[in-house]
Write an enzyme that holds these catalytic residues in place. Structure first.
Site, mmCIF file in Angstrom:
data_model
loop_
_atom_site.group_PDB
_atom_site.id
_atom_site.type_symbol
_atom_site.label_atom_id
_atom_site.label_comp_id
_atom_site.label_asym_id
_atom_site.label_seq_id
_atom_site.Cartn_x
_atom_site.Cartn_y
_atom_site.Cartn_z
ATOM 1 C CE1 TYR A 79 -3.905 2.237 0.692
ATOM 2 C CE2 TYR A 79 -2.551 3.185 2.431
ATOM 3 C CZ TYR A 79 -3.672 3.233 1.623
ATOM 4 O OH TYR A 79 -4.567 4.274 1.756
ATOM 5 C CB VAL A 122 -8.238 3.000 15.353
ATOM 6 C CG1 VAL A 122 -8.116 4.389 14.795
ATOM 7 C CG2 VAL A 122 -8.264 3.039 16.853
ATOM 8 C CG PHE A 167 -11.673 2.188 19.542
ATOM 9 C CD1 PHE A 167 -11.095 0.947 19.746
ATOM 10 C CD2 PHE A 167 -10.874 3.325 19.702
ATOM 11 C CE1 PHE A 167 -9.746 0.815 20.079
ATOM 12 C CE2 PHE A 167 -9.526 3.209 20.043
ATOM 13 C CZ PHE A 167 -8.962 1.952 20.224
ATOM 14 C CB THR A 220 -0.527 10.820 18.570
ATOM 15 O OG1 THR A 220 0.449 11.037 17.567
ATOM 16 C CG2 THR A 220 0.051 11.013 19.949
ATOM 17 N NE ARG A 260 1.479 8.840 9.480
ATOM 18 C CZ ARG A 260 1.126 7.683 9.010
ATOM 19 N NH1 ARG A 260 -0.119 7.340 8.883
ATOM 20 N NH2 ARG A 260 2.021 6.814 8.648
HETATM 21 N N1 LIG Z 1 -10.264 6.705 4.683
HETATM 22 C C1 LIG Z 1 -9.073 7.132 4.991
HETATM 23 O O1 LIG Z 1 -8.794 7.447 6.157
HETATM 24 C C2 LIG Z 1 -8.018 7.286 3.909
HETATM 25 C C3 LIG Z 1 -6.764 7.798 4.292
HETATM 26 C C4 LIG Z 1 -5.788 7.923 3.315
HETATM 27 C C5 LIG Z 1 -6.057 7.610 2.003
HETATM 28 N N2 LIG Z 1 -7.288 7.124 1.671
HETATM 29 C C6 LIG Z 1 -7.499 6.753 0.258
HETATM 30 O O2 LIG Z 1 -8.793 7.133 -0.159
HETATM 31 C C7 LIG Z 1 -9.327 6.162 -1.058
HETATM 32 C C8 LIG Z 1 -10.673 5.690 -0.563
HETATM 33 O O3 LIG Z 1 -10.532 5.110 0.727
HETATM 34 P P1 LIG Z 1 -11.784 4.588 1.570
HETATM 35 O O4 LIG Z 1 -11.478 4.847 2.988
HETATM 36 O O5 LIG Z 1 -13.022 5.094 1.000
HETATM 37 O O6 LIG Z 1 -11.643 3.018 1.346
HETATM 38 P P2 LIG Z 1 -12.739 1.955 0.908
HETATM 39 O O7 LIG Z 1 -12.097 0.612 1.002
HETATM 40 O O8 LIG Z 1 -14.007 2.176 1.646
HETATM 41 O O9 LIG Z 1 -12.987 2.331 -0.616
HETATM 42 C C9 LIG Z 1 -12.165 1.914 -1.662
HETATM 43 C C10 LIG Z 1 -13.065 1.528 -2.826
HETATM 44 O O10 LIG Z 1 -12.256 1.132 -3.926
HETATM 45 C C11 LIG Z 1 -12.786 -0.056 -4.490
HETATM 46 N N3 LIG Z 1 -11.696 -0.747 -5.163
HETATM 47 C C12 LIG Z 1 -10.611 -1.349 -4.598
HETATM 48 N N4 LIG Z 1 -9.820 -1.844 -5.552
HETATM 49 C C13 LIG Z 1 -10.402 -1.560 -6.743
HETATM 50 C C14 LIG Z 1 -10.061 -1.810 -8.094
HETATM 51 N N5 LIG Z 1 -8.949 -2.484 -8.430
HETATM 52 N N6 LIG Z 1 -10.900 -1.368 -9.063
HETATM 53 C C15 LIG Z 1 -12.041 -0.703 -8.740
HETATM 54 N N7 LIG Z 1 -12.419 -0.442 -7.485
HETATM 55 C C16 LIG Z 1 -11.603 -0.861 -6.497
HETATM 56 C C17 LIG Z 1 -13.399 -0.801 -3.322
HETATM 57 O O11 LIG Z 1 -14.365 -1.756 -3.689
HETATM 58 C C18 LIG Z 1 -13.984 0.358 -2.511
HETATM 59 O O12 LIG Z 1 -15.287 0.659 -2.928
HETATM 60 C C19 LIG Z 1 -8.289 5.039 -1.158
HETATM 61 O O13 LIG Z 1 -7.515 5.249 -2.322
HETATM 62 C C20 LIG Z 1 -7.434 5.247 0.065
HETATM 63 O O14 LIG Z 1 -6.118 4.805 -0.151
HETATM 64 C C21 LIG Z 1 -8.269 6.937 2.601
#
Ligand SMILES: NC(=O)c1ccc[n+]([C@@H]2O[C@H](COP(=O)([O-])OP(=O)(O)OC[C@H]3O[C@@H](n4cnc5c(N)ncnc54)[C@H](O)[C@@H]3O)[C@@H](O)[C@H]2O)c1
Length: 335
Positions: A149, A191, A195, A214, A281
């Site tokens: 990742y 987390v 929780f 943190t 973080r």
């Molecule tokens: N939520 C957070 O705190 C956070 C923090 C940093 C980065 N991000 C980034 O934001 C984006 C969304 O995160 P999220 O929290 O909504 O996660 P999530 O897992 O809820 O959503 C990701 C979505 O992508 C889809 N997906 C995964 N692989 C795929 C593929 N190969 N083709 C098509 N669809 C695919 C999944 O089915 C899902 O619907 C991600 O790229 C993640 O890395 C999120």
């Protein structure tokens, strides 16, 4: 610039937590939205209320394969985002980050579309500097269990900038820090959702290490406001730009706040820290503030109350079962 007609926007990963909120928000703003998702971690349920909207389309698609559609803007969010999920199939995670980004940048090149790439605070790894500024290059383990990742997302950033240098693609790289809110997957071991679900179901709250590490948590509406503003910036604004909430607290404090807000009597249990779990973080959001006029406005408690209400409703839905082998059995929770 005023648009003559609403933009056509592709949201990859649009059936996930952030993506489903983003689709709703873009539709409210008058855009036509195409949501492409392979439903690996997202669900159709997340976008169910949008299916009747005339501007909304949903397509099952894996972004590791090319996609031929006509759009003006692309939000590339597709990627499993929690360690529990992205470690199930690290090769697929890496491919989604890298081939997926390349496919979306290729599409943007053909269409002369703008791309917002969802990057992550994980590109900073276990940071040596605190809080993290965009100029910090990070401290990432390239061979550990989180590398698929962390390195995948770093590679996606590289691709964005090389596509810009070589082909003049308009890119926007958002480094997203921990975000929470309704429609988080209750089973992915993050987390906040861990929780809350543990507190609501009377299970012990699992703390890794002593809970002194943190984190800072941004409410989903705030985060998406930042993303939408970033997409609307002039072409010379590329990022990377941190989006997150700089309010920092210990994981232990988060647990006690959730116990108080849910009125739960669940005990805390302590387990060993997972490999490569960052100690601290917190985003430095000076750049976002100066460039986008953005800063988060929701308080942690206000966001938690809405999230708790969501999980309370979800868990109370007749016949609802938390997907097997995850919450309460999660191997670790996310940074
Ligand atoms: N939520 C957070 O705190 C956070 C923090 C940093 C980065 N991000 C980034 O934001 C984006 C969304 O995160 P999220 O929290 O909504 O996660 P999530 O897992 O809820 O959503 C990701 C979505 O992508 C889809 N997906 C995964 N692989 C795929 C593929 N190969 N083709 C098509 N669809 C695919 C999944 O089915 C899902 O619907 C991600 O790229 C993640 O890395 C999120």
């Amino acid at each position: 610039m005023h648009r003559l007609h609403p933009a056509r926007v592709l949201v990859t990963g649009g059936a996930g937590f952030l993506g489903s909120h983003l689709c709703a928000r873009l539709l409210e703003g008058g855009a036509d939205v195409l949501c492409a998702d392979n439903f690996s971690t997202g669900t159709r349920d997340n976008v169910l209320p949008l299916l009747d909207h005339r501007g909304f389309e949903l397509v099952r698609h894996d972004i590791c394969q090319p996609l031929h559609v006509e759009v003006d803007e692309i939000y590339n969010l597709a990627c499993p985002a929690s360690p529990v999920h992205y470690q199930v199939d690290p090769l697929q995670t890496f491919k989604t980050c890298v081939h997926g980004a390349q496919n979306m940048l290729g599409l943007a090149r053909r269409l002369k579309a703008k791309v917002l790439q969802a990057s992550t605070s994980e590109v900073y790894g276990d940071p040596d500097f605190h809080p993290q500024k965009e100029s910090y290059w990070g401290n990432v383990n390239p061979t550990g269990p989180r590398s698929c990742y962390d390195e995948g997302k770093r590679c996606a950033e590289t691709l964005c900038f090389d596509y810009r240098r070589m082909h003049g693609i308009r890119i926007k790289v958002a480094r997203i820090f921990n975000t929470f809110g309704p429609r988080m997957n209750p089973a992915d071991g993050r987390v906040v959702s861990n929780f809350i679900v543990q507190a609501l179901t009377g299970q012990p709250l699992t703390i890794y290490g002593e809970g002194h590490q943190t984190r800072s948590f941004c409410y989903v509406d705030d985060l998406l406001e930042g993303c939408v503003r970033l997409m609307a910036t002039p072409d010379e604004v590329t990022g990377p730009i941190n989006l997150g909430n700089p309010h920092e607290l210990q994981v232990r404090e988060l647990a006690t706040t959730i116990l108080r807000l849910t009125g739960s009597r669940s005990p805390l249990v302590f387990k060993p820290l997972p490999v490569d779990d960052p100690r601290r973080r917190r985003p430095d959001i000076t750049l976002a503030n100066e460039t986008l006029g953005w800063r988060p406005t929701a308080s942690l408690e206000a966001g938690l109350v809405k999230t708790i209400e969501y999980f309370d409703r979800l868990l109370g839905t007749p016949g609802y079962k938390i997907p097997a082998g995850v919450n309460g059995h999660a191997k670790q929770h996310v940074a």
